[in-house]
Design a protein around this motif. Structure first.
Motif, PDB file in Angstrom:
ATOM      1  N   ALA B  17      32.268  45.215  43.312  1.00  0.00           N
ATOM      2  CA  ALA B  17      33.624  45.290  42.970  1.00  0.00           C
ATOM      3  C   ALA B  17      33.390  45.536  41.241  1.00  0.00           C
ATOM      4  O   ALA B  17      32.653  44.952  40.699  1.00  0.00           O
ATOM      5  CB  ALA B  17      34.504  44.553  43.254  1.00  0.00           C
ATOM      6  N   TYR B  18      34.026  46.602  40.642  1.00  0.00           N
ATOM      7  CA  TYR B  18      34.175  46.696  39.323  1.00  0.00           C
ATOM      8  C   TYR B  18      35.530  47.241  38.504  1.00  0.00           C
ATOM      9  O   TYR B  18      36.091  47.958  39.393  1.00  0.00           O
ATOM     10  CB  TYR B  18      32.892  47.444  38.760  1.00  0.00           C
ATOM     11  CG  TYR B  18      32.695  48.756  39.590  1.00  0.00           C
ATOM     12  CD1 TYR B  18      31.696  48.813  40.550  1.00  0.00           C
ATOM     13  CD2 TYR B  18      33.453  50.091  39.204  1.00  0.00           C
ATOM     14  CE1 TYR B  18      31.429  50.006  41.341  1.00  0.00           C
ATOM     15  CE2 TYR B  18      33.009  51.334  39.962  1.00  0.00           C
ATOM     16  CZ  TYR B  18      32.124  50.997  40.884  1.00  0.00           C
ATOM     17  OH  TYR B  18      31.933  52.154  41.583  1.00  0.00           O
ATOM     18  N   ASP B  19      35.742  46.920  37.469  1.00  0.00           N
ATOM     19  CA  ASP B  19      36.969  47.436  36.718  1.00  0.00           C
ATOM     20  C   ASP B  19      36.139  48.537  35.952  1.00  0.00           C
ATOM     21  O   ASP B  19      35.544  48.312  35.014  1.00  0.00           O
ATOM     22  CB  ASP B  19      37.345  46.230  35.647  1.00  0.00           C
ATOM     23  CG  ASP B  19      37.970  46.809  34.831  1.00  0.00           C
ATOM     24  OD1 ASP B  19      38.350  48.041  34.711  1.00  0.00           O
ATOM     25  OD2 ASP B  19      38.822  45.721  34.014  1.00  0.00           O
ATOM     26  N   HIS B  64      37.839  52.526  39.346  1.00  0.00           N
ATOM     27  CA  HIS B  64      37.569  51.241  39.794  1.00  0.00           C
ATOM     28  C   HIS B  64      36.993  51.163  41.274  1.00  0.00           C
ATOM     29  O   HIS B  64      37.091  52.207  41.944  1.00  0.00           O
ATOM     30  CB  HIS B  64      38.736  50.445  39.819  1.00  0.00           C
ATOM     31  CG  HIS B  64      39.528  50.760  38.557  1.00  0.00           C
ATOM     32  ND1 HIS B  64      39.160  50.241  37.294  1.00  0.00           N
ATOM     33  CD2 HIS B  64      40.828  51.348  38.451  1.00  0.00           C
ATOM     34  CE1 HIS B  64      40.113  50.521  36.466  1.00  0.00           C
ATOM     35  NE2 HIS B  64      40.768  51.298  37.132  1.00  0.00           N
ATOM     36  N   ALA B  65      36.242  49.980  41.650  1.00  0.00           N
ATOM     37  CA  ALA B  65      36.028  49.906  43.028  1.00  0.00           C
ATOM     38  C   ALA B  65      36.140  48.403  43.356  1.00  0.00           C
ATOM     39  O   ALA B  65      36.063  47.510  42.735  1.00  0.00           O
ATOM     40  CB  ALA B  65      34.304  50.245  43.080  1.00  0.00           C
ATOM     41  N   ASP B  93      31.746  40.425  33.186  1.00  0.00           N
ATOM     42  CA  ASP B  93      33.192  40.139  33.967  1.00  0.00           C
ATOM     43  C   ASP B  93      33.569  41.061  34.529  1.00  0.00           C
ATOM     44  O   ASP B  93      34.169  40.860  35.567  1.00  0.00           O
ATOM     45  CB  ASP B  93      34.164  39.691  32.809  1.00  0.00           C
ATOM     46  CG  ASP B  93      34.237  38.220  32.354  1.00  0.00           C
ATOM     47  OD1 ASP B  93      33.127  37.609  33.176  1.00  0.00           O
ATOM     48  OD2 ASP B  93      35.067  37.791  31.490  1.00  0.00           O
ATOM     49  N   ASP B  94      33.337  42.551  34.438  1.00  0.00           N
ATOM     50  CA  ASP B  94      33.990  43.857  34.955  1.00  0.00           C
ATOM     51  C   ASP B  94      33.149  44.092  36.020  1.00  0.00           C
ATOM     52  O   ASP B  94      33.416  45.223  36.617  1.00  0.00           O
ATOM     53  CB  ASP B  94      34.371  44.585  33.961  1.00  0.00           C
ATOM     54  CG  ASP B  94      33.071  45.239  33.061  1.00  0.00           C
ATOM     55  OD1 ASP B  94      32.050  44.423  33.163  1.00  0.00           O
ATOM     56  OD2 ASP B  94      33.109  45.893  32.288  1.00  0.00           O
ATOM     57  N   LEU B  95      32.151  43.474  36.493  1.00  0.00           N
ATOM     58  CA  LEU B  95      31.190  43.560  37.643  1.00  0.00           C
ATOM     59  C   LEU B  95      30.889  42.797  38.309  1.00  0.00           C
ATOM     60  O   LEU B  95      30.382  41.626  37.832  1.00  0.00           O
ATOM     61  CB  LEU B  95      30.040  44.580  36.956  1.00  0.00           C
ATOM     62  CG  LEU B  95      29.010  44.897  37.996  1.00  0.00           C
ATOM     63  CD1 LEU B  95      29.626  46.016  39.096  1.00  0.00           C
ATOM     64  CD2 LEU B  95      27.862  45.621  37.182  1.00  0.00           C
ATOM     65  N   PHE B 135      45.464  49.333  35.837  1.00  0.00           N
ATOM     66  CA  PHE B 135      44.930  49.825  37.257  1.00  0.00           C
ATOM     67  C   PHE B 135      45.904  50.636  37.772  1.00  0.00           C
ATOM     68  O   PHE B 135      45.968  50.807  39.148  1.00  0.00           O
ATOM     69  CB  PHE B 135      44.728  48.556  37.734  1.00  0.00           C
ATOM     70  CG  PHE B 135      43.612  47.448  37.541  1.00  0.00           C
ATOM     71  CD1 PHE B 135      42.399  48.158  37.550  1.00  0.00           C
ATOM     72  CD2 PHE B 135      43.893  46.413  37.126  1.00  0.00           C
ATOM     73  CE1 PHE B 135      41.067  47.271  36.972  1.00  0.00           C
ATOM     74  CE2 PHE B 135      42.915  45.576  36.640  1.00  0.00           C
ATOM     75  CZ  PHE B 135      41.440  46.161  36.613  1.00  0.00           C
TER      76      PHE B 135
END
Lengths: 251, 251
Positions: B17-19, B64-65, B93-95, B135
Motif C-alpha cells: 500500500a502507498y500514499d 495511491h494503492a 511512512d508512505d509505503l 485522497f
C-alpha cells in the motif's frame, strides 16, 4: 477633498477545518506556522487591516480539527459567501473555512461554548497503513475492545482530572465529561469524548490510558484508582497528536 | 578455507500500500522517487544483493494503492514474518508491505491477474476539506447521482475503449469492464471499476466523463456516443490522480 466611505466592521463566527500535520498548533507563536497565524494573514490580506482571531480551543502541534470555531471582526462590504470563497481561495490546502456567519456581539468562541467534542482514531491493522498514517495512531496486537469500552464509560461524570492534565495556572482541575465511548468502523477504532472543557493534553492521556486497559497493562479498577489519585505523575504518556481531532464545539 | 553457506533465494509475492502523493508513480525512473525504486532499495539493503521487483500495475504519479501486488526473488534465511517486519521498519511512512507470501514460480503479478479494481473518491462538501484533500477530488455544486450511476452502468461490458485511453504500442484497445458503479458514504462519493485490464489513464478519464454527465455537460447518450467513436480526441481530461486508488488485483 474626496469623501472616503468607511467600511463598517462585522463580527463573524467561522467553523474551520485543518490538517494539523504541518502546523505548530493553533495558537500564534514567535516562530513556526500556526493556524491562527495563517488565518490572520489571509484575513488581513482580504480586508486590508490587521485582524485578530479568537479560537474555541488551542489545539496542540499536530492535532487536527474538523470543527474548530473562531471569531473575529473585520471591515467587509460584500456578502459572507464571497468572503468565504475568497478566503478558501487564498488559504493553503491544509486549512479551510467551512462556515461563516454573523455573530452576536456577546459571542465568545471559548467562553460561550458549553461543550467540546474530540475524536481519536486508532488504526487496528496488523501492519501500519500508509493511507491512514496521517490521521490515526497505529496500535497492532491484542486489544480488548469490551474492556476499553467499560473503562471509557467510567470517565463520564464530574471529576477532578488532575491525573490526566494540567489546568491553566491556578485554575480548577474539575471537568465534566458528558460522553466517552468507542466504536469500530472496519479496522479503525474511534473514541469520542465530550466534556464542558478539557485540561491540557487530557484527551491524549485518556486515550493512552484506555489503550493500556485494552492491552491489559492496567485494569479498569487501576484506571479508576489513577483518576481518584489526582496526580499527574501517575498519568500515561499522551497518545500521538496525529490521531486527535477537535471534532465539534457546542454552544 | 571457510565454508560459505549459500542462502537460497525465495520467490515472493507481496501486497503493498502507498500514499502516492510524494511518489513519481510506481515505475522506476532515471530521476525522482518511485515506489519501485524505494522498495527495491529496501530489499537490497536487507538481502545484501540487488533485487528487481515486478508490479501488477504501473500507477501514475500521485495515484495511491491499497492493494498493489509485486513479486521478487531474494536470498532470505529467516521466516517471512521477520522479513515483513524488517521491511516495514525501514520503509518510509508512505509505503508499507501488508502481506508477504511464497509465490509459485509461474506467478506473474501482471500476466497472472485476471482483473484489477480501482476506486475513485469524490469529495462532495460545499467547500474543500483539508482532511480529505490528500485522497479525493473536490467537486462542489450540483451533480446528479442517478445519472452518474446510469452512465457508469453502460460501461460494463467488452468494448474498444480507445476514446478513454491509449493501449501499449500496437496493442489491442479492447478491455472488459466487469463492475462499474457509484455509492455514497456521507459526503464522499465513491466509484468502483473492475476490468480485466485498463488502458493508460482510462479510469481517470472515465471518472471525469461520469462527472460531466452528473453536471449535465454530457448526456448519458453522449457518453455512449463517445465510447462508440473510439477516438481519444473526444475524451475529457483525466480526473486528478489524488482521488484514485489501485484497490485490488484479482488472481
Amino acid at each position: 477633498m474626496p469623501v472616503v466611505k468607511e467600511v463598517e466592521a462585522v463580527y463573524l463566527r467561522a467553523n474551520i477545518a485543518y490538517d494539523g500535520t504541518d502546523f505548530r498548533g493553533f495558537q500564534i507563536q514567535a516562530r513556526g506556522r500556526t493556524v491562527q497565524g495563517v488565518l490572520e494573514q489571509a484575513l488581513a490580506r482580504l480586508s486590508g487591516v490587521p485582524v485578530r482571531i479568537v479560537g474555541a480551543g488551542r489545539t496542540d502541534s499536530g492535532v487536527h480539527a474538523n470543527g474548530q470555531v473562531v471569531a473575529f471582526s473585520l471591515p467587509w462590504r460584500h456578502d459572507l459567501a464571497t468572503l468565504r470563497r475568497a478566503l478558501n481561495a487564498i488559504l493553503p490546502d491544509d486549512l479551510a473555512v467551512l462556515q461563516l456567519e454573523l455573530a452576536e456581539g456577546r459571542f465568545h468562541p471559548r467562553f460561550s461554548a458549553h461543550s467540546r467534542e474530540y475524536r481519536y482514531f486508532l488504526w487496528r491493522g496488523e501492519v501500519r497503513s500508509p493511507l491512514h498514517e496521517r490521521f490515526s495512531y497505529h496500535v497492532s496486537g491484542a486489544l480488548d475492545f469490551a474492556l476499553m469500552q467499560r473503562a471509557a464509560r467510567i470517565l463520564v461524570g464530574r471529576y477532578d482530572f488532575s491525573s490526566f492534565g494540567k489546568p491553566p495556572a491556578g485554575n480548577n482541575p474539575v471537568r465534566e465529561v458528558l460522553q466517552s465511548d468507542w466504536w469500530q468502523d472496519g479496522r479503525m477504532w474511534l473514541y469520542r469524548v465530550e466534556a464542558n472543557a478539557f485540561l491540557w493534553r487530557m484527551v491524549r492521556r485518556l486515550v493512552m490510558a484506555l489503550v493500556w486497559v485494552g492491552q491489559k497493562r492496567w485494569t479498569v479498577e487501576q484506571l479508576a484508582a489513577v483518576l481518584a489519585a489526582k496526580d499527574l505523575a501517575m498519568a500515561p504518556p499522551p497518545a500521538p497528536a496525529k490521531g486527535l481531532f477537535l471534532w465539534q464545539v457546542n454552544y
